[in-house]
Write an enzyme that holds these catalytic residues in place. Sequence first.
Site, short mmCIF file in Angstrom:
data_model
loop_
_atom_site.label_atom_id
_atom_site.label_comp_id
_atom_site.label_asym_id
_atom_site.label_seq_id
_atom_site.Cartn_x
_atom_site.Cartn_y
_atom_site.Cartn_z
N THR A 170 31.15 17.57 31.87
CA THR A 170 32.34 18.40 32.05
C THR A 170 33.54 17.46 32.22
O THR A 170 33.37 16.24 32.22
CB THR A 170 32.21 19.29 33.31
OG1 THR A 170 32.38 18.46 34.46
CG2 THR A 170 30.88 19.98 33.38
N CYS A 171 34.71 18.03 32.44
CA CYS A 171 35.87 17.15 32.58
C CYS A 171 35.84 16.36 33.89
O CYS A 171 36.56 15.39 34.04
CB CYS A 171 37.16 17.94 32.46
SG CYS A 171 37.20 19.37 33.52
N ASN A 172 35.00 16.77 34.80
CA ASN A 172 34.94 16.06 36.08
C ASN A 172 33.67 15.25 36.28
O ASN A 172 33.55 14.55 37.29
CB ASN A 172 35.08 17.05 37.24
CG ASN A 172 36.53 17.25 37.61
OD1 ASN A 172 37.31 16.31 37.53
ND2 ASN A 172 36.89 18.45 37.97
N SER A 198 32.37 19.32 43.62
CA SER A 198 33.48 19.54 42.68
C SER A 198 34.79 19.04 43.27
O SER A 198 34.93 18.95 44.49
CB SER A 198 33.63 21.03 42.37
OG SER A 198 32.48 21.50 41.75
N GLU A 234 34.42 25.59 43.48
CA GLU A 234 34.92 26.22 42.25
C GLU A 234 33.76 26.83 41.45
O GLU A 234 32.66 26.29 41.46
CB GLU A 234 35.74 25.21 41.42
CG GLU A 234 35.01 23.92 41.08
CD GLU A 234 34.33 23.98 39.73
OE1 GLU A 234 34.55 24.93 39.00
OE2 GLU A 234 33.56 23.05 39.42
N PRO A 235 34.00 27.97 40.82
CA PRO A 235 32.89 28.71 40.22
C PRO A 235 32.50 28.25 38.81
O PRO A 235 31.40 28.55 38.36
CB PRO A 235 33.42 30.14 40.18
CG PRO A 235 34.91 30.00 40.10
CD PRO A 235 35.26 28.71 40.76
N GLN A 245 28.75 25.90 33.64
CA GLN A 245 28.51 24.61 32.98
C GLN A 245 27.05 24.18 33.14
O GLN A 245 26.46 23.61 32.22
CB GLN A 245 29.46 23.56 33.57
CG GLN A 245 30.90 23.79 33.12
CD GLN A 245 31.93 23.12 34.01
OE1 GLN A 245 31.63 22.70 35.13
NE2 GLN A 245 33.16 23.02 33.52
N GLU A 290 53.74 27.77 30.56
CA GLU A 290 52.33 27.63 30.94
C GLU A 290 51.96 28.51 32.14
O GLU A 290 50.92 29.17 32.15
CB GLU A 290 52.06 26.16 31.28
CG GLU A 290 50.60 25.82 31.33
CD GLU A 290 50.40 24.40 31.81
OE1 GLU A 290 49.33 24.12 32.36
OE2 GLU A 290 51.32 23.57 31.64
#
Lengths: 442, 273
Positions: free
Chosen positions: A58-60, A118, A123-124, A129, A201
């Site tokens: 994932t991005c993290n 996280s 965070e859900p 993921q 945004e």
Amino acid sequence: MSTNLAEASLDFLCVGLNHETSPLEIRDALVMNEEEVERAIQALRGRGGAEEAIVLSTCNRTEIYARGASVADLPLFVNDLLREIKGMDLGARGHRLYAYRDPASVRHLFRVACGLNSQVLGEPQIVGQVKDALTLAARAGGSGPVTERLLDAALRCAKRARTETSIGRGPISSVYAAVSLASKVLGSLSQKRALLVGSGEMAGLSMCHLMDSGVSQFTIAARNRERAEALARRAGSAVVRVVTLEALPVVLPGADIVVSATSAPGFVLHEPAVRGAMKIRKNRPLLLIDLAVPRDIDPAAARLPNVFLHDLDALAAIVAQSLEQRRAEVPGVERIVDEEVIRFMRWYRSLLLKPTVTAFRSHFERIAEEELERHRTRFRPEDQPAVESLTRSIVRKLLHIPTTRLNRAGEDGSTGIRRIDAVRDLFGIEREEGADEDRDPR
Amino acid sequence: MRFLVPLLTTLLPVAYALAVAAYARAYAREGGVSDRLGPVALRVAVLLHIFYLSVRGVLEGHLPLASVYDFLSATGLSMAIVYLYIESREGIRTTGVFVLPFIFAIQIVSSAYGNQVTPEPVPLRPFWFELHTLTAVLGYSAFAVSAIYGVLFLLLYRDIKANRFSFFFRRMPPLEALGQMNIRAAGGGLALLTLAIILGVGWVQRSGTGTLTDPKVWLTLFVWCIFAACVLGYHRLGWRGPRAIYVSLAGFTTLLLSRIAVDLFFHSFHSFR
């Protein structure tokens, strides 16, 4: 690794990096797409000798979970693999991969699934993921009985954490806090109308969150009509109307929620306009969310009855409170993780072959003994030895082939594990042993 | 059966105290799974209360509403029933902790001072009179529950306006839901009070007892007018927010003050002594 599990070692390893060990540029560079994940899994299965492998990217975080890998140094192997697939040498850049083995790797995965690991606590998205990682692994041939069970357990752990604690409660972003406030003031948002002032945004993000909460009627008031229309197209099935900023006083009375996020230097919405709108809407509650810096909405509007005006400072206070509340839940979630790790390890130990065969045979022998005892009075005393002998002989013959096949499970890799698991499940051996009383009912 | 009365009189406050504790626990434990205990405890207390009043009714031969303590006990039960109805309708349990302590307090006063079966015989009362009393008690209880929701609304309204996001803010239902609960309880109370007034007027005319110029009668009509204005304002004139709440609270305050005034300063033909 042989499935003749002479010892209860999982031979399971997790190697990876996350936001705590690596900066964003490294994490970004290592995010794998589906094809790269499949390549990684195949390399782990082939060259790495792993029986099962899963990649969570994932991005993290980028994490590799492997069971039964034959390579001596899996972190080194993973380092090489990442260099090969993503072209990044982590060793050369001084970023070390972390590695967890056996129960520690299980615990790590469960903590990840619960959102404890996280960047935004609890965070859900991570749950989805983890599910995706399992799907991808299954497609690439990396999943097996242990990893499937492990990821199932991780998802169950995450579900428990969310239902039994408040780790996932409360808004964790300003926009989400704004939507939570809207729900707190107006109740169900399904019949409410939202007015987005601005088309950037933040306005887009607000629209997404409001749509998720049931709002289906939007008006976008923006200076840049083209961008506003592009935003309107993202609304899917929702009804969206685009107007100019000048039309704001006209559309304001029809809105229940106003989210303003423009880059205007002064107020876009003045108190007299809000006062006029409140008259037209017969004083029905109006929620004004000001996400702009400098502010878009005249603070004097907050003094009007039934007008609820909240700016970024107020929303930040809600977010801070939620995070504090989530941090207070960490010990409770850790307890759930502990319980689930024990539960998983108990299941894994139940796959040991010898105790399974012994329990399997005992199961039938005990039934035979119980039945003999129950019907003892129906036979003459002199016939009883013959009846006992006959019964035992039938049981022995019935068990011969299943026992032989079960004994062979030790040489059949993943198929063998599934066979042992199925036998234990079919004949309720766990319940009899009392060793896995809280086993997944499936 | 007489032995049951003192036993139930003692048990009732205990049952309500347990319900209060269960609701308080659920309120304090945000995100816990123990919030089903409160409604169960309250239902048990309500059943016990109904049983107690039934026993009293059988022993006395009429509705046990002869003294001010009987009236308090019946009000407590009615409030509990009204609360349970609203709770199950709205699916909101976090407000129980603010309603139930009043019921507990009312019942403990009633149990402490009015724990005897009426010793002297009460003249035979017709069914219509009993129904008048019952509907009036239910109506007043609905107004009391409405007032509690009204106060909760104002507290939450003030917190949101002032950007105070306290524990209370987190545990309360949406502001709009509190407003609806306030107005629904007031509307229910108004309907019951209307019925009580009709039955009362009918009874006065048929029996010739009392007079319609009695202070309790016209004060009740005044209270009725305030709640009628509140409900009408909400449904027809679009009153939302504090305005409707203030009117309903004014109605309840008038009701309380009028009852005290009638019992203390006026000579009314149907005041509790």
